[in-house]
Design a protein around this motif. Sequence first.
Motif, short mmCIF file in Angstrom:
data_model
loop_
_atom_site.label_atom_id
_atom_site.label_comp_id
_atom_site.label_asym_id
_atom_site.label_seq_id
_atom_site.Cartn_x
_atom_site.Cartn_y
_atom_site.Cartn_z
N SER A 152 0.82 -1.22 0.00
CA SER A 152 0.00 0.00 0.00
C SER A 152 0.85 1.26 0.00
O SER A 152 0.54 2.23 -0.70
N ASN A 153 1.90 1.26 0.79
CA ASN A 153 2.80 2.43 0.83
C ASN A 153 3.47 2.65 -0.53
O ASN A 153 3.63 3.79 -0.98
N LEU A 209 1.19 6.54 -7.00
CA LEU A 209 0.06 7.40 -7.39
C LEU A 209 0.43 8.87 -7.27
O LEU A 209 0.16 9.68 -8.18
N LYS A 210 1.01 9.25 -6.15
CA LYS A 210 1.37 10.66 -5.92
C LYS A 210 2.46 11.11 -6.90
O LYS A 210 2.44 12.25 -7.38
N LYS A 211 3.37 10.23 -7.20
CA LYS A 211 4.44 10.56 -8.14
C LYS A 211 3.88 10.92 -9.51
O LYS A 211 4.45 11.76 -10.22
N ARG A 212 2.76 10.31 -9.86
CA ARG A 212 2.14 10.54 -11.17
C ARG A 212 1.08 11.65 -11.13
O ARG A 212 0.37 11.87 -12.10
N GLY A 213 0.93 12.31 -10.00
CA GLY A 213 -0.02 13.40 -9.90
C GLY A 213 -1.46 12.96 -9.92
O GLY A 213 -2.35 13.70 -10.36
N ILE A 214 -1.74 11.74 -9.46
CA ILE A 214 -3.10 11.21 -9.45
C ILE A 214 -3.82 11.71 -8.20
O ILE A 214 -3.32 11.58 -7.08
N SER A 266 -4.34 12.97 0.30
CA SER A 266 -4.13 13.73 -0.94
C SER A 266 -4.86 13.13 -2.13
O SER A 266 -4.90 13.74 -3.20
N ILE A 267 -5.45 11.94 -1.99
CA ILE A 267 -6.13 11.27 -3.10
C ILE A 267 -7.55 10.95 -2.67
O ILE A 267 -7.79 10.42 -1.59
N GLN A 268 -8.52 11.26 -3.54
CA GLN A 268 -9.93 11.03 -3.25
C GLN A 268 -10.36 9.68 -3.81
O GLN A 268 -10.09 9.35 -4.97
N ILE A 269 -11.04 8.89 -2.99
CA ILE A 269 -11.62 7.62 -3.44
C ILE A 269 -13.05 7.89 -3.87
O ILE A 269 -13.93 8.16 -3.04
N LEU A 270 -13.30 7.86 -5.20
CA LEU A 270 -14.63 8.15 -5.73
C LEU A 270 -15.60 6.99 -5.56
O LEU A 270 -16.79 7.19 -5.29
N SER A 271 -15.10 5.77 -5.74
CA SER A 271 -15.94 4.57 -5.61
C SER A 271 -15.12 3.46 -4.97
O SER A 271 -13.90 3.36 -5.20
N ASP A 272 -15.78 2.62 -4.19
CA ASP A 272 -15.14 1.45 -3.59
C ASP A 272 -16.13 0.29 -3.72
O ASP A 272 -16.92 0.02 -2.83
N ILE A 273 -16.08 -0.39 -4.86
CA ILE A 273 -17.09 -1.38 -5.23
C ILE A 273 -16.56 -2.80 -4.99
O ILE A 273 -15.43 -3.12 -5.36
N ASN A 304 -0.45 -4.07 -21.66
CA ASN A 304 0.78 -3.42 -22.14
C ASN A 304 0.76 -1.92 -21.87
O ASN A 304 -0.22 -1.23 -22.17
N GLY A 305 1.84 -1.44 -21.27
CA GLY A 305 1.98 -0.02 -20.97
C GLY A 305 1.46 0.38 -19.62
O GLY A 305 1.67 1.53 -19.18
N LEU A 306 0.78 -0.52 -18.91
CA LEU A 306 0.21 -0.20 -17.60
C LEU A 306 1.21 -0.48 -16.49
O LEU A 306 1.84 -1.55 -16.45
N TRP A 307 1.34 0.45 -15.56
CA TRP A 307 2.21 0.26 -14.40
C TRP A 307 1.38 -0.32 -13.26
O TRP A 307 0.17 -0.18 -13.20
N PHE A 308 2.05 -0.95 -12.32
CA PHE A 308 1.36 -1.54 -11.18
C PHE A 308 2.38 -1.83 -10.07
O PHE A 308 3.59 -1.71 -10.28
N ILE A 309 1.88 -2.20 -8.92
CA ILE A 309 2.73 -2.58 -7.79
C ILE A 309 2.68 -4.09 -7.63
O ILE A 309 1.61 -4.69 -7.72
N GLN A 310 3.82 -4.65 -7.38
CA GLN A 310 3.90 -6.10 -7.27
C GLN A 310 4.70 -6.50 -6.04
O GLN A 310 5.65 -5.82 -5.65
N SER A 311 4.30 -7.58 -5.43
CA SER A 311 5.11 -8.18 -4.38
C SER A 311 6.47 -8.56 -4.95
O SER A 311 6.62 -8.67 -6.18
N ALA A 312 7.43 -8.75 -4.07
CA ALA A 312 8.76 -9.17 -4.53
C ALA A 312 8.61 -10.33 -5.50
O ALA A 312 8.04 -11.38 -5.17
N TYR A 313 9.11 -10.14 -6.71
CA TYR A 313 8.81 -11.07 -7.81
C TYR A 313 9.92 -12.09 -8.05
O TYR A 313 9.67 -13.25 -8.32
N GLY A 314 11.15 -11.64 -7.93
CA GLY A 314 12.27 -12.52 -8.21
C GLY A 314 13.44 -11.72 -8.73
O GLY A 314 13.26 -10.78 -9.51
N THR A 315 14.63 -12.08 -8.30
CA THR A 315 15.81 -11.38 -8.77
C THR A 315 16.03 -11.64 -10.27
O THR A 315 15.54 -12.64 -10.79
N PRO A 316 16.75 -10.75 -10.96
CA PRO A 316 17.05 -11.00 -12.38
C PRO A 316 17.73 -12.35 -12.58
O PRO A 316 17.49 -13.04 -13.59
#
Length: 373
Positions: free
Chosen positions: A154-155, A161-166, A195-202, A268-280
């Motif tokens: 979450s952090n 989100l804040k970095k992208r001005g959302i 700093s971010i508004q939640i418009l819907s939580d469905i 494709n092109g979408l950013w997201f947050i992921q749990s530790a995935y694996g070293t290169p």
Amino acid sequence: MSIKLWGFIGVIVAFVVVVFILSFHQTSILESNKPVVKIGITLPLTGNMADTGISAQKAIDMAFADWQRKETKYRYELVIEDDGFSAKRVAMITNKFVTIDKVNAVLSIYSVGANVISPITDRNKVLHLTCSYGSQPAEGFYNFNHQTQYAEQSNKMLYALKKRGIHSISLFTQNNIGSLQSTDNLVDTIKKDGSIQILSDIKYNPGTREFRLMIHKALSKGQPDIFYIDGLNPDATLFARDLKNITGTLKLTTINEFIEPADKNIFNGLWFIQSAYGTPQFVAKFEEENKTTPFICSANIYDNLNLLIWAFENTGVENGNILPTTDAVVRTLLSVKNWRGATGNISVDGNGIIQSQAEERVIKDGKSVLLEE
């Protein structure tokens, strides 16, 4: 060549063959005389999450093959079962592991199964190492969870989100314990920051295949800067399809879900947050050996098997037993600090959580790629 020379060569060859056979036989006897550590592994090898389960089994095979090439104090046996991503089947398999197979430890992935397993293993004093969302699967002395925790995810999401001005977001969450806990944590983090508004939580139910009405309902409360989906495969794919058809664009993010579908090209092109995935290094090794990209939890279960076997090998035997006691192995696991694993440097805290860091990633050409700061 003379007959005598041929005869001499034949004797030498026969001698070498006999020595090899005797050596192999002696090694087999020594190996069979070792005390056995039995490990039960339950994975979703069929059903909606089969891609993840099959990937996890490949990671298990890789780790186990490495140990089989080493000289170990104990002989390790794996009992692998397909749970079909069914909590009821997980319960049946785990009870079989404990009462019939008499396993020393259980490995699993995902909270749907892990939350069922943990009470059983703790009650029967059997080790359980999982890769599941939240801290609940680690509750009890004998349970360990190797998955990036909700607060860390979450952090990292708030930072991205804040970095992208959302400034606004609409949330969609499946009614399963892991997704609900993850979104609840994210909501708390966002609200605390302010700093971010939640418009819907469905919330939506498992098995949903059409999201159009829910998306229109969310849009009636305002157009968010970005949508967020948290569910189980194939939810993110179906949601993305409907969102793009309705809005004409795909402003969408998630925690973990983009990595689960076999075909990730829709993201494709979408950013997201992921749990530790694996070293290169782990990812490259996995792709080389399996000709496919690892799914989420593959690196974690690879680590879990390695940690488990390492702990047995490095725990002393007490009171004339042939194996270390389970309690002693637990204490060895709790001592792990800065272990260089397939997910990076990991440590085990006093609650049985194997700590790891969340990552910011992007889907590029159908693959998950780490975004560098």
